[in-house]
Motif scaffolding. Structure first.
Motif, PDB file in Angstrom:
ATOM      1  N   MET A 151       0.983  -1.352  -0.063  1.00 45.60           N
ATOM      2  CA  MET A 151      -0.129  -0.077   0.040  1.00 45.60           C
ATOM      3  C   MET A 151       0.904   1.414  -0.029  1.00 45.60           C
ATOM      4  SD  MET A 151      -2.901  -0.945   2.592  1.00 45.60           S
ATOM      5  CE  MET A 151      -4.247   0.274   2.397  1.00 45.60           C
ATOM      6  N   ASP A 152       1.998   1.270   0.646  1.00 51.17           N
ATOM      7  CA  ASP A 152       2.929   2.340   0.956  1.00 51.17           C
ATOM      8  C   ASP A 152       3.459   2.756  -0.663  1.00 51.17           C
ATOM      9  OD1 ASP A 152       2.385   2.745   3.544  1.00 51.17           O
ATOM     10  OD2 ASP A 152       4.343   1.726   4.197  1.00 51.17           O
ATOM     11  N   ARG A 153       3.912   1.647  -1.161  1.00 54.64           N
ATOM     12  CA  ARG A 153       4.511   1.777  -2.506  1.00 54.64           C
ATOM     13  C   ARG A 153       3.407   2.405  -3.597  1.00 54.64           C
ATOM     14  NH1 ARG A 153       9.517  -1.012  -2.549  1.00 54.64           N
ATOM     15  NH2 ARG A 153       9.544  -2.107  -0.346  1.00 54.64           N
ATOM     16  N   ILE A 154       2.234   1.749  -3.401  1.00 54.20           N
ATOM     17  CA  ILE A 154       1.171   2.237  -4.556  1.00 54.20           C
ATOM     18  C   ILE A 154       0.726   3.533  -4.260  1.00 54.20           C
ATOM     19  CG2 ILE A 154      -1.350   1.681  -5.134  1.00 54.20           C
ATOM     20  CD1 ILE A 154      -0.544  -1.292  -4.732  1.00 54.20           C
ATOM     21  N   ARG A 155       0.731   3.976  -2.734  1.00 53.99           N
ATOM     22  CA  ARG A 155      -0.065   5.320  -2.460  1.00 53.99           C
ATOM     23  C   ARG A 155       1.030   6.267  -3.014  1.00 53.99           C
ATOM     24  NH1 ARG A 155       0.318   4.641   2.497  1.00 53.99           N
ATOM     25  NH2 ARG A 155      -1.747   3.841   2.756  1.00 53.99           N
ATOM     26  N   ASP A 156       2.525   6.115  -3.027  1.00 53.38           N
ATOM     27  CA  ASP A 156       3.251   7.127  -3.684  1.00 53.38           C
ATOM     28  C   ASP A 156       2.876   7.398  -4.815  1.00 53.38           C
ATOM     29  OD1 ASP A 156       4.781   6.941  -1.034  1.00 53.38           O
ATOM     30  OD2 ASP A 156       6.371   5.708  -1.781  1.00 53.38           O
ATOM     31  N   THR A 157       2.674   6.645  -5.705  1.00 53.91           N
ATOM     32  CA  THR A 157       2.635   6.800  -7.254  1.00 53.91           C
ATOM     33  C   THR A 157       1.246   7.367  -7.384  1.00 53.91           C
ATOM     34  OG1 THR A 157       2.417   5.898  -9.513  1.00 53.91           O
ATOM     35  CG2 THR A 157       2.402   4.228  -7.674  1.00 53.91           C
ATOM     36  N   PHE A 180      -8.077  -5.282   8.102  1.00 55.19           N
ATOM     37  CA  PHE A 180      -6.788  -5.105   9.058  1.00 55.19           C
ATOM     38  C   PHE A 180      -5.906  -4.185   8.276  1.00 55.19           C
ATOM     39  CE2 PHE A 180      -7.521  -7.344  13.186  1.00 55.19           C
ATOM     40  CZ  PHE A 180      -8.607  -7.922  13.191  1.00 55.19           C
ATOM     41  N   ALA A 181      -5.459  -4.712   6.999  1.00 54.63           N
ATOM     42  CA  ALA A 181      -4.609  -3.824   6.265  1.00 54.63           C
ATOM     43  C   ALA A 181      -5.233  -2.323   6.072  1.00 54.63           C
ATOM     44  CB  ALA A 181      -4.250  -4.570   5.129  1.00 54.63           C
ATOM     45  N   GLY A 182      -6.427  -2.523   5.535  1.00 48.54           N
ATOM     46  CA  GLY A 182      -7.282  -1.127   5.227  1.00 48.54           C
ATOM     47  C   GLY A 182      -7.372  -0.211   6.232  1.00 48.54           C
ATOM     48  N   LEU A 183      -7.496  -0.608   7.448  1.00 48.60           N
ATOM     49  CA  LEU A 183      -7.553   0.131   8.788  1.00 48.60           C
ATOM     50  C   LEU A 183      -6.165   0.726   8.882  1.00 48.60           C
ATOM     51  CD1 LEU A 183      -9.198   1.320  11.037  1.00 48.60           C
ATOM     52  CD2 LEU A 183      -8.540  -0.702  12.298  1.00 48.60           C
ATOM     53  N   ALA A 184      -5.185  -0.223   9.040  1.00 48.70           N
ATOM     54  CA  ALA A 184      -3.862   0.161   9.253  1.00 48.70           C
ATOM     55  C   ALA A 184      -3.263   1.094   8.169  1.00 48.70           C
ATOM     56  CB  ALA A 184      -2.803  -0.991   9.709  1.00 48.70           C
ATOM     57  N   GLY A 185      -3.594   0.676   6.928  1.00 51.47           N
ATOM     58  CA  GLY A 185      -2.917   1.336   5.958  1.00 51.47           C
ATOM     59  C   GLY A 185      -3.889   2.734   5.577  1.00 51.47           C
ATOM     60  N   SER A 186      -4.609   2.978   6.422  1.00 54.58           N
ATOM     61  CA  SER A 186      -5.622   4.415   6.050  1.00 54.58           C
ATOM     62  C   SER A 186      -6.184   4.584   4.577  1.00 54.58           C
ATOM     63  CB  SER A 186      -4.636   5.561   6.063  1.00 54.58           C
ATOM     64  OG  SER A 186      -3.820   5.387   7.327  1.00 54.58           O
ATOM     65  N   SER A 216      -6.360   9.051   0.870  1.00 55.05           N
ATOM     66  CA  SER A 216      -5.124   8.024   0.917  1.00 55.05           C
ATOM     67  C   SER A 216      -4.930   7.308  -0.566  1.00 55.05           C
ATOM     68  CB  SER A 216      -5.073   7.175   2.096  1.00 55.05           C
ATOM     69  OG  SER A 216      -5.641   5.906   1.677  1.00 55.05           O
ATOM     70  N   ASN A 217      -5.736   7.562  -1.404  1.00 53.74           N
ATOM     71  CA  ASN A 217      -5.649   7.026  -2.944  1.00 53.74           C
ATOM     72  C   ASN A 217      -5.662   5.525  -3.013  1.00 53.74           C
ATOM     73  OD1 ASN A 217      -4.108   9.668  -2.207  1.00 53.74           O
ATOM     74  ND2 ASN A 217      -4.258  10.001  -4.556  1.00 53.74           N
ATOM     75  N   ILE A 218      -6.437   5.069  -1.833  1.00 57.05           N
ATOM     76  CA  ILE A 218      -6.385   3.511  -2.185  1.00 57.05           C
ATOM     77  C   ILE A 218      -7.740   3.168  -1.531  1.00 57.05           C
ATOM     78  CG2 ILE A 218      -5.445   1.249  -1.375  1.00 57.05           C
ATOM     79  CD1 ILE A 218      -2.758   2.533  -1.009  1.00 57.05           C
ATOM     80  N   VAL A 219      -8.590   2.146  -2.170  1.00 56.80           N
ATOM     81  CA  VAL A 219      -9.518   1.593  -2.048  1.00 56.80           C
ATOM     82  C   VAL A 219      -9.481  -0.046  -1.659  1.00 56.80           C
ATOM     83  CG1 VAL A 219     -11.849   0.667  -2.616  1.00 56.80           C
ATOM     84  CG2 VAL A 219     -11.249   3.209  -2.901  1.00 56.80           C
ATOM     85  N   VAL A 220      -9.434  -0.478  -0.797  1.00 58.10           N
ATOM     86  CA  VAL A 220      -9.062  -2.061  -0.448  1.00 58.10           C
ATOM     87  C   VAL A 220     -10.253  -2.795  -0.699  1.00 58.10           C
ATOM     88  CG1 VAL A 220      -8.056  -3.808   0.951  1.00 58.10           C
ATOM     89  CG2 VAL A 220      -6.975  -1.401   1.213  1.00 58.10           C
ATOM     90  N   VAL A 221     -10.029  -3.953  -1.441  1.00 58.40           N
ATOM     91  CA  VAL A 221     -11.129  -4.793  -1.773  1.00 58.40           C
ATOM     92  C   VAL A 221     -10.846  -6.107  -1.337  1.00 58.40           C
ATOM     93  CG1 VAL A 221     -12.751  -5.734  -3.735  1.00 58.40           C
ATOM     94  CG2 VAL A 221     -11.814  -3.585  -3.846  1.00 58.40           C
ATOM     95  N   ALA A 222     -11.667  -6.791  -0.416  1.00 58.02           N
ATOM     96  CA  ALA A 222     -11.248  -8.256  -0.253  1.00 58.02           C
ATOM     97  C   ALA A 222     -11.848  -9.132  -1.381  1.00 58.02           C
ATOM     98  CB  ALA A 222     -12.260  -8.602   0.921  1.00 58.02           C
TER      99      ALA A 222
END
Ligand code: F6P
Length: 321
Positions: A151-157, A180-186, A216-222
């Motif tokens: 997520m950190d890498r994807i968010r940068d770009t 858990f990743a979505g919450l911790a990764g904003s 945070s430019n990311i939507v997490v999908v299970a």
């Protein structure tokens, strides 16, 4: 001398290796003879068995994957296939079996105990965290950390281009990795199995966040919710399609060095499993709740209903808004 075998089954999980090491070293400490079954239940029916000593597991605790290899075997539901597996164990006079895996692997072990008198103990090892009887499954924390790094890498770009990435993570029918990743990764939003989404509303929120540079430019999908391509398609109906990208994180989530929590819990549970067998118990599942290792009947373990973490989901929405 007592003979014990260990196998890893289903999707591999970081932490399986330190768990194998704990099983082998504890059994050796007790003076038992130890065998490793390669490729899960496939190896059991094909008699792919190796002798293991404490020396063979020296340098494996920090390694992802499983030195015993793993496999899925749908046919293990059939009694004639189970009979073949039991025959292999009986041929080698192995009376105890430790199985690491998820719910399907547990069912297989239960059948070996119920129908063929093998003493079995199961350990929860799956990145999905989808065994509700235990707080924790081996591999889940490491997998979540892997998602966070991605997520950190994807968010940068994404942030550089003011784009939004729809990121699909694993978990089968369980949304825990995503949550858990979505919450911790904003994450801006987390899409979970069993929770409907209003795409128009979500698109409006993403556009609003974008204009305020608050996202945070990311939507997490299970993966149990649906595919990231589908989500992208739906959102594209309500916002500029070129703002959106999608990625399936895939098997990168299953690899890598197990983290401290996975290694230590795997060691505790692996050693405990051997003690359970030493006490003469069978058909047991080992788990951890609040740091304490426990065991219960496999049937009881598998009948615990799936937890829907509504409170945590609500919290993720509050934090994201
Ligand atoms: O159960 C672990 C898991 O990684 C799931 O999250 C995923 O749905 C599945 O296994 C993928 O399986 P395979 O490795 O067979 O493609």
């Amino acid at each position: 001398m007592k003979k014990i075998a260990v196998l890893t089954s289903g999707g591999d999980a970081p932490g399986m290796n330190p768990c194998i090491r704990a099983v082998v070293r504890t059994a050796e400490y007790l003076g038992w003879e130890i065998y490793g079954i390669r490729r899960g239940y496939v190896g059991l029916i094909e008699d792919d068995i190796i002798r293991l000593t404490g020396d063979d597991v020296n340098d494996i605790a920090q390694k992802g994957g499983t030195i015993l290899k793993s496999a899925r075997l749908k046919d293990f539901e059939k009694i004639e296939v189970q009979a073949k597996a039991a025959e292999t164990l009986k041929k080698h006079n192995i009376e105890c079996l430790v199985v690491m895996g998820g719910d399907g692997s547990f069912q297989g072990a239960k059948a070996l105990s119920d129908h063929f008198g093998i003493n079995v103990v199961c350990l929860p090892a799956t990145i999905d965290n989808d065994l509700a009887y235990t707080n924790y499954t081996i591999g889940f924390p490491t997998a979540v950390n892997t998602v966070l790094e991605a997520m950190d890498r994807i968010r940068d770009t994404m942030q550089s281009h003011q784009r939004i990435c729809i990121m699909e993570v694993m978990g089968r029918r369980c949304g825990d990795i995503a949550l858990f990743a979505g919450l911790a990764g904003s994450a801006d939003a987390i899409l979970l199995p069993g929770i409907d989404v209003d795409y128009k509303e979500l698109a409006e929120k993403l556009i609003d966040n974008r204009s305020r540079e608050r996202n945070s430019n990311i939507v997490v999908v299970a993966e149990g919710f649906g595919s990231c391509a589908e989500v992208r398609k739906e959102l594209s109906k309500y916002m500029e399609p070129d703002y959106l990208r999608d990625i399936v994180l895939g098997h990168t989530q299953r690899g890598g060095r197990p983290n401290m929590q996975d290694v230590n819990n795997a060691i505790k549970m692996g050693s405990y499993a051997v003690e359970v067998l030493e006490k003469g118990k069978t058909c047991r599942a080992v788990g951890i709740n609040h740091g304490d290792v426990f065991d219960l009947d496999i049937t009881d373990a598998l009948s615990v209903p799936t937890i829907i973490r509504k409170d945590l989901y609500k919290l993720s929405q509050i934090i994201a808004d």
